[in-house]
Design a protein around this motif. Structure first.
Motif, PDB file in Angstrom:
ATOM      1  N   SER A 183      -5.156  13.284   2.781  1.00  0.00           N
ATOM      2  CA  SER A 183      -4.335  12.071   2.600  1.00  0.00           C
ATOM      3  C   SER A 183      -5.036  11.128   1.621  1.00  0.00           C
ATOM      4  CB  SER A 183      -4.083  11.397   3.940  1.00  0.00           C
ATOM      5  OG  SER A 183      -5.290  11.134   4.579  1.00  0.00           O
ATOM      6  N   TYR A 184      -4.226  10.366   0.935  1.00  0.00           N
ATOM      7  CA  TYR A 184      -4.718   9.482  -0.120  1.00  0.00           C
ATOM      8  C   TYR A 184      -3.996   8.150  -0.003  1.00  0.00           C
ATOM      9  CZ  TYR A 184      -5.773  14.125  -1.879  1.00  0.00           C
ATOM     10  OH  TYR A 184      -6.209  15.414  -1.977  1.00  0.00           O
ATOM     11  N   SER A 185      -4.625   7.063  -0.492  1.00  0.00           N
ATOM     12  CA  SER A 185      -3.903   5.783  -0.452  1.00  0.00           C
ATOM     13  C   SER A 185      -4.237   4.942  -1.679  1.00  0.00           C
ATOM     14  CB  SER A 185      -4.216   5.068   0.857  1.00  0.00           C
ATOM     15  OG  SER A 185      -5.251   4.171   0.681  1.00  0.00           O
ATOM     16  N   ARG A 186      -3.352   4.018  -1.971  1.00  0.00           N
ATOM     17  CA  ARG A 186      -3.516   3.167  -3.153  1.00  0.00           C
ATOM     18  C   ARG A 186      -2.785   1.842  -2.924  1.00  0.00           C
ATOM     19  NH1 ARG A 186      -4.740   4.497  -8.372  1.00  0.00           N
ATOM     20  NH2 ARG A 186      -4.294   2.810  -9.810  1.00  0.00           N
ATOM     21  N   PRO A 187      -3.402   0.715  -3.308  1.00  0.00           N
ATOM     22  CA  PRO A 187      -2.691  -0.565  -3.124  1.00  0.00           C
ATOM     23  C   PRO A 187      -1.488  -0.669  -4.054  1.00  0.00           C
ATOM     24  CG  PRO A 187      -4.892  -0.912  -4.052  1.00  0.00           C
ATOM     25  CD  PRO A 187      -4.739   0.546  -3.847  1.00  0.00           C
ATOM     26  N   GLY A 188      -0.442  -1.377  -3.617  1.00  0.00           N
ATOM     27  CA  GLY A 188       0.726  -1.589  -4.465  1.00  0.00           C
ATOM     28  C   GLY A 188       0.356  -2.512  -5.617  1.00  0.00           C
ATOM     29  N   GLU A 189       0.907  -2.246  -6.786  1.00  0.00           N
ATOM     30  CA  GLU A 189       0.543  -3.054  -7.961  1.00  0.00           C
ATOM     31  C   GLU A 189       1.709  -3.901  -8.443  1.00  0.00           C
ATOM     32  OE1 GLU A 189      -1.146  -0.685 -11.072  1.00  0.00           O
ATOM     33  OE2 GLU A 189      -2.422   0.394  -9.665  1.00  0.00           O
ATOM     34  N   ARG A 190       2.848  -3.775  -7.785  1.00  0.00           N
ATOM     35  CA  ARG A 190       4.057  -4.430  -8.294  1.00  0.00           C
ATOM     36  C   ARG A 190       3.937  -5.949  -8.300  1.00  0.00           C
ATOM     37  NH1 ARG A 190       7.808  -3.461 -11.887  1.00  0.00           N
ATOM     38  NH2 ARG A 190       8.936  -5.400 -11.869  1.00  0.00           N
ATOM     39  N   LEU A 191       3.321  -6.498  -7.259  1.00  0.00           N
ATOM     40  CA  LEU A 191       3.209  -7.953  -7.155  1.00  0.00           C
ATOM     41  C   LEU A 191       2.386  -8.516  -8.311  1.00  0.00           C
ATOM     42  CD1 LEU A 191       4.497  -9.702  -5.020  1.00  0.00           C
ATOM     43  CD2 LEU A 191       2.302  -9.830  -3.849  1.00  0.00           C
ATOM     44  N   GLU A 192       1.321  -7.823  -8.663  1.00  0.00           N
ATOM     45  CA  GLU A 192       0.479  -8.251  -9.792  1.00  0.00           C
ATOM     46  C   GLU A 192       1.284  -8.228 -11.088  1.00  0.00           C
ATOM     47  OE1 GLU A 192      -0.601  -6.506  -7.335  1.00  0.00           O
ATOM     48  OE2 GLU A 192      -2.753  -6.663  -7.024  1.00  0.00           O
ATOM     49  N   ILE A 193       2.081  -7.177 -11.279  1.00  0.00           N
ATOM     50  CA  ILE A 193       2.889  -7.069 -12.502  1.00  0.00           C
ATOM     51  C   ILE A 193       3.877  -8.223 -12.562  1.00  0.00           C
ATOM     52  CG2 ILE A 193       4.644  -5.651 -13.677  1.00  0.00           C
ATOM     53  CD1 ILE A 193       3.231  -3.194 -12.478  1.00  0.00           C
ATOM     54  N   MET A 194       4.493  -8.506 -11.418  1.00  0.00           N
ATOM     55  CA  MET A 194       5.491  -9.593 -11.375  1.00  0.00           C
ATOM     56  C   MET A 194       4.840 -10.941 -11.659  1.00  0.00           C
ATOM     57  SD  MET A 194       7.607  -8.245  -8.110  1.00  0.00           S
ATOM     58  CE  MET A 194       8.773  -9.557  -7.963  1.00  0.00           C
ATOM     59  N   ALA A 195       3.659 -11.172 -11.093  1.00  0.00           N
ATOM     60  CA  ALA A 195       2.961 -12.442 -11.303  1.00  0.00           C
ATOM     61  C   ALA A 195       2.633 -12.617 -12.778  1.00  0.00           C
ATOM     62  CB  ALA A 195       1.692 -12.457 -10.460  1.00  0.00           C
ATOM     63  N   ARG A 198       0.844  -1.206   0.000  1.00  0.00           N
ATOM     64  CA  ARG A 198       0.000   0.000   0.000  1.00  0.00           C
ATOM     65  C   ARG A 198       0.877   1.254   0.000  1.00  0.00           C
ATOM     66  NH1 ARG A 198      -4.944   1.652   0.385  1.00  0.00           N
ATOM     67  NH2 ARG A 198      -5.634  -0.474   0.067  1.00  0.00           N
ATOM     68  N   PHE A 199       0.410   2.261  -0.716  1.00  0.00           N
ATOM     69  CA  PHE A 199       1.103   3.564  -0.714  1.00  0.00           C
ATOM     70  C   PHE A 199       0.162   4.615  -0.142  1.00  0.00           C
ATOM     71  CE2 PHE A 199       3.710   1.280  -3.617  1.00  0.00           C
ATOM     72  CZ  PHE A 199       4.956   1.843  -3.503  1.00  0.00           C
ATOM     73  N   GLU A 200       0.718   5.483   0.646  1.00  0.00           N
ATOM     74  CA  GLU A 200      -0.102   6.557   1.206  1.00  0.00           C
ATOM     75  C   GLU A 200       0.583   7.899   0.981  1.00  0.00           C
ATOM     76  OE1 GLU A 200      -0.935   5.589   5.267  1.00  0.00           O
ATOM     77  OE2 GLU A 200      -2.291   3.953   4.669  1.00  0.00           O
ATOM     78  N   ALA A 201      -0.199   8.880   0.596  1.00  0.00           N
ATOM     79  CA  ALA A 201       0.352  10.238   0.394  1.00  0.00           C
ATOM     80  C   ALA A 201      -0.346  11.197   1.342  1.00  0.00           C
ATOM     81  CB  ALA A 201       0.125  10.682  -1.049  1.00  0.00           C
ATOM     82  N   GLU A 202       0.436  12.074   1.918  1.00  0.00           N
ATOM     83  CA  GLU A 202      -0.133  13.085   2.810  1.00  0.00           C
ATOM     84  C   GLU A 202       0.275  14.467   2.321  1.00  0.00           C
ATOM     85  OE1 GLU A 202       1.498  11.940   6.574  1.00  0.00           O
ATOM     86  OE2 GLU A 202      -0.021  10.385   6.894  1.00  0.00           O
ATOM     87  N   VAL A 203      -0.697  15.352   2.200  1.00  0.00           N
ATOM     88  CA  VAL A 203      -0.402  16.715   1.733  1.00  0.00           C
ATOM     89  C   VAL A 203      -0.487  17.652   2.943  1.00  0.00           C
ATOM     90  CG1 VAL A 203      -1.063  18.574   0.164  1.00  0.00           C
ATOM     91  CG2 VAL A 203      -1.355  16.191  -0.531  1.00  0.00           C
ATOM     92  N   TYR A 204       0.576  18.418   3.140  1.00  0.00           N
ATOM     93  CA  TYR A 204       0.633  19.333   4.279  1.00  0.00           C
ATOM     94  C   TYR A 204       0.606  20.780   3.806  1.00  0.00           C
ATOM     95  CZ  TYR A 204       1.965  15.355   7.130  1.00  0.00           C
ATOM     96  OH  TYR A 204       1.971  14.156   7.782  1.00  0.00           O
ATOM     97  N   ARG A 205      -0.003  21.622   4.623  1.00  0.00           N
ATOM     98  CA  ARG A 205      -0.029  23.057   4.350  1.00  0.00           C
ATOM     99  C   ARG A 205       0.619  23.792   5.509  1.00  0.00           C
ATOM    100  NH1 ARG A 205      -6.104  24.640   2.316  1.00  0.00           N
ATOM    101  NH2 ARG A 205      -5.932  23.779   0.232  1.00  0.00           N
ATOM    102  N   LEU A 206       0.977  25.025   5.249  1.00  0.00           N
ATOM    103  CA  LEU A 206       1.593  25.831   6.310  1.00  0.00           C
ATOM    104  C   LEU A 206       0.577  26.850   6.822  1.00  0.00           C
ATOM    105  CD1 LEU A 206       4.644  26.092   7.395  1.00  0.00           C
ATOM    106  CD2 LEU A 206       4.567  28.279   6.233  1.00  0.00           C
TER     107      LEU A 206
END
Lengths: 225, 290
Positions: free
Chosen positions: A193-205, A169-177
């Motif tokens: 904040s946003y998140s997305r499952p990792g896709e690398r394993l599927e590509i490798m398979a 899983r990947f997660e991104a967080e956006v911060y402001r000042l």
């Protein structure tokens, strides 16, 4: 209703004249209204986007930050964005819409990652080597990836340092000042904040012609020490 | 001797009055595009090539299709980057388009200039008015303490030490990168009141520019005041916030919308265009010797 040729010519002349008179300013107003909508809807910074909101707020592209984390088992890594994605990161900071951040995460999620630095407390100095294709035992698996990214170890109390990582899983967080003028204090606050499952394993398979479950079993845990 | 100099000066001023604003605006815009144009190579290379051609062959710069080509290049380069590029680079696209549409009519060029300045300032004033962090003076205070473009002003007028500014910038970097959760900025006793008065002045000036330029066609007072409000805005804004590219564009558009009987205003805008380079002099080093 039929228009004579003369009437048509007059009509098109009038249209051309108004286009000539109002095209530049219509574009300016149209883009500025779109900018207004994006500021409200997607958190676009007032400074950019052709809306002329520059020099009105401390919340600019330069004072925003975006942090990406890769989750893998009980590990939580901070991802340093690869050079070829800096433009996308810069855009995501200024316009952190779901689509734009997800596009960046999608690109990150399809890569193989290696540990770049190990942060041992209190020193932060251990530098680990680049991706070694031998770990993956299939050259295509590496070459199919869009280049290896780099990852910074996040958990300072860990002892076992992984060599390569296939995050789930990947997660991104956006911060402001924010600036409090009465206390003369600047503070970083989480905006979204946003998140997305990792896709690398599927590509490798897919590339290895193996069922995903088998590959996942073979590679478990996803952080290979 | 003195008489000869005066006569020459008068002749020069007369010649300046008789210049066609379309020619001058076109030439100054080409210079603007070369010096303060888009900072991306794929945009800069064709822009500078065309601009150089236009400067070398003046009749070329009077052709609508020449400005149409420049507009196209600017638009193709700016549109994909509109969310990361500065607003005045976007304004340059509209301005090139305005030049291409009005090369055959002096009045049309003045009309476009007035509308572009008016609407641009209307939006600028709107964003400032609706942002609480601007109205209470926070933004300009923060900017004075951290922005490198305000260094000269912060040191000379607000009396903030260079070391303090460096510390503030370092605190800002640490906070943005997440190394620290929050940080305290250091200032001088003049910085707060100065920021507040600058805030008020900026807001009033921008509203006045928008109103006078947009209503100048119908209201005589607006028509008479518009040059004064724009000129004073340029005079006081750009020595502080040294965004010379935007300042140049405003003075060119200001010049382009002057009428036949507004020769003095034309000279003021030309003078401001030239003087703006002086704002780039590192005055804090010269004045304070640091």
């Amino acid at each position: 209703m039929h228009l004579s040729r003369q009437q048509l010519a007059r009509f098109s002349r009038a249209q051309r004249r108004s286009l000539q008179r109002f095209l530049p300013v219509s574009l300016l107003v149209g883009v500025a209204l779109l900018h207004h909508w994006l500021v409200i809807k997607d958190g676009l910074t007032q400074w950019k986007g052709g809306g002329f909101g520059m020099f009105s707020t401390v919340d600019s592209g330069g004072t925003r930050a975006i942090s990406v984390f890769a989750k893998c088992g009980e590990w939580n890594f901070r991802v340093s964005i690869p050079a070829d994605l800096r433009g996308r990161r810069s855009l995501a900071k200024r316009l952190p819409s779901e689509e734009i951040v997800q596009l960046m995460l999608k690109d990150l999620s399809r890569r193989v990652w290696v540990v770049e630095r190990y942060h041992a407390v209190p020193r932060r100095q251990t530098q680990l080597g680049p991706l070694d294709s031998l770990y993956l035992s299939h050259d295509d698996l590496v070459s199919a990836g869009r280049g290896a990214g780099r990852i910074e170890e996040w958990r300072p109390d860990s002892t076992a340092v992984p060599s390569y990582v296939i995050p789930v899983r990947f997660e991104a967080e956006v911060y402001r000042l924010e600036y409090d003028i009465s206390a003369r204090t600047i503070r970083r606050t989480l905006h979204s904040s946003y998140s997305r499952p990792g896709e690398r394993l599927e590509i490798m398979a897919e590339l290895a012609g193996l069922p995903l479950s088998q590959l996942a079993r073979n590679l478990a845990p996803c952080c290979k020490p | 001797m003195l008489q000869a100099v005066t006569r020459r000066l008068e002749r020069a001023i007369h010649e300046l009055h008789s210049l066609d604003p379309r020619d001058v605006s076109a030439r100054l815009t080409l210079l603007l595009l070369v010096l303060y144009g888009p900072g991306y190579w794929d945009l800069s290379v064709p822009t500078v090539m065309l601009a150089a051609a236009g400067m070398t062959i003046p009749p070329l710069a009077r052709q609508p299709y020449f400005w149409g080509a420049l507009t196209l290049i600017q638009a193709v380069g700016v549109i994909p980057r509109v969310y990361v590029i500065d607003n005045h680079k976007v304004l340059m696209v509209y301005w090139c388009l305005a030049l291409s549409l009005s090369m055959k009519s002096r009045a049309l060029l003045a009309h476009h200039s007035r509308l572009l300045i008016g609407w641009c300032f209307l939006f600028a004033a709107y964003w400032k008015a609706v942002t609480p962090g601007f109205v209470d003076g926070s933004f300009l205070h923060f900017t004075m303490l951290t922005d490198t473009r305000f260094t000269g002003f912060a040191q000379i007028v607000a009396g903030i030490d260079a070391g303090v500014l460096d510390e503030n910038r370092s605190a800002l970097r640490s906070t943005v990168s997440g190394d620290v959760a929050s940080a305290r900025l250091l200032d001088s006793r003049f910085a707060g009141p100065l920021a507040l008065s600058m805030t008020l002045w900026t807001l009033v000036s921008e509203v006045l520019i928008a109103v006078t330029f947009l209503l100048s066609k119908w209201i005589r007072l607006a028509r008479n005041l518009r040059h004064v409000v724009l000129a004073q805005f340029v005079c006081f804004t750009y020595p502080v916030a040294t965004v010379v590219g935007f300042g140049w564009l405003l003075t060119i558009m200001g010049y382009a919308q002057t009428g036949r009987m507004e020769g003095r205003s034309r000279i003021v805008f030309l003078g401001l265009f030239l003087a703006m380079q002086l704002f780039l002099v590192p005055w804090e080093r010269l004045v304070l010797g640091k």
